[in-house]
Design an enzyme around this catalytic site. Sequence first.
Site, short mmCIF file in Angstrom:
data_model
loop_
_atom_site.label_atom_id
_atom_site.label_comp_id
_atom_site.label_asym_id
_atom_site.label_seq_id
_atom_site.Cartn_x
_atom_site.Cartn_y
_atom_site.Cartn_z
N LYS A 17 10.11 -5.76 -3.47
CA LYS A 17 9.88 -4.38 -3.03
C LYS A 17 10.09 -4.27 -1.51
O LYS A 17 10.82 -3.40 -1.05
CB LYS A 17 8.45 -3.94 -3.39
CG LYS A 17 8.24 -2.45 -3.20
CD LYS A 17 6.79 -2.06 -3.29
CE LYS A 17 6.16 -2.21 -1.94
NZ LYS A 17 4.74 -1.93 -1.91
N ASP A 25 7.38 1.24 -5.68
CA ASP A 25 5.96 1.06 -5.39
C ASP A 25 5.18 1.84 -6.45
O ASP A 25 5.75 2.36 -7.41
CB ASP A 25 5.62 1.52 -3.96
CG ASP A 25 5.69 3.04 -3.82
OD1 ASP A 25 6.20 3.71 -4.74
OD2 ASP A 25 5.22 3.56 -2.80
#
Length: 220
Positions: A120, A138
């Site tokens: 991420k 997220d």
Amino acid sequence: MRIDKINKIFQKLEKHIPSPKTELKYKNPFTFLISVVLSAQSTDKSVNSATKELFKIARKPEAMISLGEKKLKNYIKTIGLYNSKAKNIINLSKIINEKFNGKVPNDFKDLTNLPGVGNKTASVYQNEILKIPRIAVDTHVFRVSNRIGLVKTKNPDDTQKELESIIPKKWLKSAHHLLILHGRYTCKSQNPLCEGCAVNKLCKYIKSEKDKKNISSKQK
Ligand code: SF4
């Protein structure tokens, strides 16, 4: 989901959020990476308030190393998991300094090999700094894209793969920020603001909520 519907969703989101960009404040690629590492399980607001002072004295790996783990903790102690984050930041600064001549590497694998940098964080970095069209997933992106019905996934990695394969190229750069900001301010985890939502006519979640209400009112 059909391509014309996906286009419509992003057109409406873009109209509602005309300048989709990160809310993290940073000075250069290195400070952006540090901010993203700090933002895991924390709000951008709390990260910005901690880095406001930190980045006055440590904008480069060398300065971060000189500051040291103990002093770094004083700057970031208001942020969740600050002990492990401080350790990772000092270690990643050392690696960037020694292995990459003080410059944050561009390569995805090199990025994810840095301490505290997962898929991420590396995707957010590449999207923001290198303008590579990646959709970092997220909690907001995961929730919003599943609620709207863009994807039907169980984890962030599958969500990223699927979003990057179904979203037309022209939206790929901005999709990450559009979905995050939509999730942060409108499609909230608890009590989403469906009534005023720009995509409520295209959303799977609101349709299923309405269907549930219709069924229960018929049953009364
Ligand atoms: S209609 Fe509601 S659930 Fe659907 S995207 Fe908008 S806020 Fe989220």
